[in-house]
Design a protein around this motif. Sequence first.
Motif, mmCIF file in Angstrom:
data_model
loop_
_atom_site.group_PDB
_atom_site.id
_atom_site.type_symbol
_atom_site.label_atom_id
_atom_site.label_comp_id
_atom_site.label_asym_id
_atom_site.label_seq_id
_atom_site.Cartn_x
_atom_site.Cartn_y
_atom_site.Cartn_z
ATOM 1 N N CYS C 68 16.366 36.473 27.135
ATOM 2 C CA CYS C 68 15.423 34.930 28.543
ATOM 3 C C CYS C 68 14.290 35.046 27.854
ATOM 4 O O CYS C 68 13.464 34.204 28.008
ATOM 5 C CB CYS C 68 16.290 35.288 29.502
ATOM 6 N N LEU C 69 14.095 36.201 28.493
ATOM 7 C CA LEU C 69 12.500 36.601 28.053
ATOM 8 C C LEU C 69 11.413 35.734 26.940
ATOM 9 O O LEU C 69 10.249 35.035 27.198
ATOM 10 C CB LEU C 69 11.874 37.623 28.236
ATOM 11 N N ALA C 70 12.569 35.670 25.729
ATOM 12 C CA ALA C 70 11.679 35.621 24.505
ATOM 13 C C ALA C 70 12.435 34.424 24.146
ATOM 14 O O ALA C 70 11.351 33.980 22.668
ATOM 15 C CB ALA C 70 12.469 36.720 23.775
ATOM 16 N N MET C 96 5.370 27.298 21.216
ATOM 17 C CA MET C 96 5.299 28.124 20.020
ATOM 18 C C MET C 96 3.894 29.132 19.753
ATOM 19 O O MET C 96 4.260 30.507 19.354
ATOM 20 C CB MET C 96 5.066 27.502 19.132
ATOM 21 N N ARG C 97 2.691 28.605 20.275
ATOM 22 C CA ARG C 97 1.472 30.170 20.563
ATOM 23 C C ARG C 97 2.460 31.020 21.876
ATOM 24 O O ARG C 97 2.146 32.013 21.862
ATOM 25 C CB ARG C 97 0.612 28.777 21.322
ATOM 26 N N ALA C 98 2.866 30.170 23.034
ATOM 27 C CA ALA C 98 3.831 31.576 23.940
ATOM 28 C C ALA C 98 4.595 32.618 23.529
ATOM 29 O O ALA C 98 4.293 33.754 23.431
ATOM 30 C CB ALA C 98 4.763 30.400 24.776
ATOM 31 N N ARG C 99 5.334 31.944 22.062
ATOM 32 C CA ARG C 99 6.352 32.387 21.083
ATOM 33 C C ARG C 99 5.322 33.996 20.333
ATOM 34 O O ARG C 99 5.953 34.977 20.365
ATOM 35 C CB ARG C 99 6.675 31.726 20.604
ATOM 36 N N GLY C 100 4.401 33.553 19.977
ATOM 37 C CA GLY C 100 3.625 34.225 19.573
ATOM 38 C C GLY C 100 3.020 35.166 20.277
ATOM 39 O O GLY C 100 2.469 36.783 20.281
ATOM 40 N N ARG C 101 2.526 35.322 21.655
ATOM 41 C CA ARG C 101 2.210 36.078 22.739
ATOM 42 C C ARG C 101 3.333 37.163 23.563
ATOM 43 O O ARG C 101 3.215 37.644 23.670
ATOM 44 C CB ARG C 101 1.651 34.980 23.674
ATOM 45 N N ILE C 102 4.267 36.914 22.731
ATOM 46 C CA ILE C 102 6.133 37.598 23.433
ATOM 47 C C ILE C 102 6.865 38.142 22.401
ATOM 48 O O ILE C 102 6.663 37.076 21.304
ATOM 49 C CB ILE C 102 6.082 37.052 24.429
ATOM 50 N N GLN C 103 6.454 39.780 21.692
ATOM 51 C CA GLN C 103 7.335 39.672 20.612
ATOM 52 C C GLN C 103 8.645 40.330 20.813
ATOM 53 O O GLN C 103 7.974 41.692 21.959
ATOM 54 C CB GLN C 103 6.310 40.967 19.289
ATOM 55 N N LEU C 104 9.431 41.164 19.879
ATOM 56 C CA LEU C 104 10.433 41.716 20.388
ATOM 57 C C LEU C 104 10.945 42.718 19.388
ATOM 58 O O LEU C 104 10.134 42.693 18.232
ATOM 59 C CB LEU C 104 11.130 40.414 20.139
ATOM 60 N N ILE C 105 11.188 43.447 19.447
ATOM 61 C CA ILE C 105 11.548 45.039 19.020
ATOM 62 C C ILE C 105 12.450 45.298 19.256
ATOM 63 O O ILE C 105 13.459 45.616 19.765
ATOM 64 C CB ILE C 105 10.820 45.801 18.490
ATOM 65 N N PHE C 106 12.961 45.300 17.754
ATOM 66 C CA PHE C 106 15.163 45.752 17.662
ATOM 67 C C PHE C 106 15.423 46.940 17.762
ATOM 68 O O PHE C 106 14.717 47.804 16.873
ATOM 69 C CB PHE C 106 16.280 44.435 16.958
ATOM 70 N N GLN C 107 16.815 47.801 17.823
ATOM 71 C CA GLN C 107 16.582 48.330 17.726
ATOM 72 C C GLN C 107 17.011 48.772 16.202
ATOM 73 O O GLN C 107 17.420 49.753 15.521
ATOM 74 C CB GLN C 107 18.740 49.393 18.075
ATOM 75 N N ASP C 108 18.195 47.560 15.855
ATOM 76 C CA ASP C 108 18.314 47.447 14.000
ATOM 77 C C ASP C 108 17.342 47.222 13.133
ATOM 78 O O ASP C 108 17.637 45.742 12.900
ATOM 79 C CB ASP C 108 19.684 47.396 13.914
ATOM 80 N N THR C 109 16.214 48.436 13.319
ATOM 81 C CA THR C 109 15.429 47.283 12.239
ATOM 82 C C THR C 109 15.677 47.787 10.986
ATOM 83 O O THR C 109 15.208 46.047 10.092
ATOM 84 C CB THR C 109 14.189 49.234 12.204
ATOM 85 N N ALA C 110 16.485 47.778 9.725
ATOM 86 C CA ALA C 110 16.949 47.279 8.759
ATOM 87 C C ALA C 110 17.412 45.716 8.847
ATOM 88 O O ALA C 110 17.245 44.871 7.822
ATOM 89 C CB ALA C 110 18.290 48.578 8.185
#
Lengths: 325, 322, 278
Positions: C68-70, C96-110
């Motif tokens: 939701c945050l992303a 779009m600009r806001a999306r650039g300022r919130i980034q997501l990193i996941f568990q399954d990198t592959a």
Amino acid sequence: MEPLLEVRDLHVDYLCDAAPVAQVLRGVSFTVGRNESLGILGESGCGKTTLALAILRLLPACARVKGAISYKDRELVGLPEREMEKLRGAEVSLIFQDPGRSLHPTLLAGTQIAEVAAAHHREWSRRHCREAAKAILKEVGFENAERIYAAYPHQLSGGQQQRVVIAQALIGRPPLLIADEPTSSLDTTMQAEILTLLNQLRQAHKLALVFISHNPAILAEMADRILVVYAGQIVEEGAVHQVLTSPLHPFTRALLQCVPREAPHAAADRQLSAIPGSPPDPAETAEGCPFALRCAERTEICASRMPAEVQPQPDRKVRCFKYGG
Amino acid sequence: MAYFLRRLLHGVLVLIGVSILSFVFVQLAPGEFFSDMRVDPQISPQTIASLRAQYGLDQSLPVRYLRWVRSVVRGEWGYSFAYNLPVSQLIWTRARNTLALTVVAALLAWLISIPLGIYAAERRDRWGDRVTVAGSSALLSVPDLLLALALLRLAIHTKAFPVGGMISTEYADLGPWARIKDVAAHFALPVAALVFGTLPVFFRHVRASMIEALALPSIQAARGYGIARRRILFRYALPAAANPLISLFGLSIATLLSASLLVEVVMSWPGLGPMLLEAILARDLYVVIGAVMLSTVFLVAGNFIADILLYLSDPRIRRSQS
Amino acid sequence: MVADIVTGDGRPLVRVQGLSKTYVQDRLLSRERFVVRALERVDLVIRPGSSFALVGQSGSGKSTLALCLARLEPPTEGKIWFEGQDLLSLRGRALMRARGRIQLIFQDTAAAMNPRLSAKEIIIEPMRIQSVGTRQEQNERAAYMMERVGLPPAWLNRRPHQFSGGQRQRLAIARALSLQPRLLILDEAFMGLDLSMQAQIVGLLQNLQRAEHLTYLFISHDLSLMAFVADEIAIFDRGRIVEQGLPSELFSNPRQPQTRALRDAIPGRSSVLGMGQD
């Protein structure tokens, strides 16, 4: 009392895919006694899973195995496949890391357990196998064994799936269970349940357990003795509380510092020391001690020769130049 | 439940769509059934006009379509200009002949390719595998037409089989047992041609699916518990390999009426194929549409059966649908 | 880490109020409806420059909050303010600009990386999507980010599968930072990593936070690790925050049973070793 499992100078190489030969295990030797719990500590790629697969002869055809593995004084390395099938599940069982992938997607959970029973008790009727499966489901902590029996694996949570796997592994009443990172894909609460369950079952059935993990904290709870493996070799061995409170090998020491301890009060304490670099690639073999590159305590000799195993104290072994060798 | 109703509805829509499209496409082909007659000076334009009116060819497309639909409901499926019979009568006998060929060929192909594929997957990269794969590659690379012709040549040479057709000229004089033998003899080569054409494809799919299934971690885990190799093959690996094979099986059913056209024409087997070809060339409008529609019914049925089988065999699909 | 509050005016970077997310599955031909309340009236505040952790069991709803945050999932109810703006009402360029300022990193990198792209292309992909910088600037940024995350720039041409799990996670971080975000959400980013890798990534994140003025939202089931990286922890259970506070408080004085369960589940605490003591 003679040991249940004895591994002597085991070497495993992978000659697959025309890639450089990977020396995955290099001269590993250890024993497991009845009702003993042995922990194997190591990072990914150190050969711990290969070791488990080698004992059960589940390695791919392109793996070359040299050395001796004996179970109850029977040599496993040259054993005919049919004999090996009788051993798997009834004398030695193996549980893997990801229960979701270890269970068959289109068979009922209970059926999969009953199949193992049927494989080792050909004289049992199908009904008898089903009842045995339900009985062991109760034993691994399912109150509603009927419901779980009739469920498909994808309908169960990770923790439930791993219990089903444990049921499968133990229905043949093997004296030895090898668990390869059984909780690494579970969250902490499920992990705690599974670890408790394993300890309970160990007590109840006088199981010998070989527990493989990359986390020393887990082994502190599960193992009596511990082997620390690095790059296919055992670099330290001893009683678990000794090795984890006063580690001898620099790798063990460094790894213990990576474990997050109790919540620090001061911000300055919030440093997790890390081991620089990455675990070595088994396909690249260099001269000297494989840990030398990442070792904070290395000396000149470390890069030129492989240290031999020495016994600086009774019941403790280590493979490091700091203690001789 | 809802899943199947949706699939059924989808099938009905396909049928309607195909009927409209085939109507339109046949119109697009130049000429019509009576075009040849126009050239004949002995037939007057008025005769042609009245013939056309009789068959309703002077009406507009939508009107003709509706009249055809009504005919379908009545069970006639329109009228053939060439034979002056209801299309349904004509098509039924021909379709039956085709099905006799294709059902037997499909059964044979599957019955051979499943065990063979399992065998090859089990002995991967060893002798048994290499030989069967090479054989299937060889068969695959030969075009169906060439296969059919080669078989005919064989028939001529060895005189062991009749060369084409479904019955011999003396059929009417033969006793019942002899009649059966006669048809069977004519049957052999077309079936062989069809089997040679489809067997390699099925075999490769079975082999590929089994290889993938045998590599699954759940199979390795089952081995780890001491379950016998044979049991693993049939109870664990084959079900895991089933999904793509079931889809392929559905395709087999779907093409029961359409896949044999070439073989039927070359080997003079009186099936749906040659009749369809003839009707196209003669612009026998409703026969063409009737044959196409019947094939489409099989197509839809084949897909539907595959959907049912997939639903029954894979609990994960059941879960995602309910 | 009581970090510098960079904005200086004490305003929170993220404020969530009454956030709810309910998943409903309608069944055709049946009167039943399958309802899952993933989030129920969640309130939280994240200060700029800080590290906030959401800890809970799997299935507790914490990942839904990240989505939701992303703005990858629309909430059923509630409000989200990001940098003082109403995040949920943004559209078009502003979004779009806001999306650039919130980034997501996941568990399954592959799974989170296109296996056909090289490392360089993966890092600059966000810049390409948002049309930031010239080709040259993008390439320079890619090389710079590789070094910042501790990967050799010579590996820019390698594909994701040629990296180990820990190295891929670094690559994911490099990609996430290419647009210079304010907030980094890390959803179970440490799961499946060896302890030494985990420690390295933690160290890297701590360095980067200081240098790039980042705010972190960690989502995890591992309370012991979160106690190390977070300034503040919220315990999540079945869609709600049941307890919140400083890590040391939660460890010494857990008030809710869920918190206590999470703390007691940490392996090694009950052993003779007392891994909990130093």
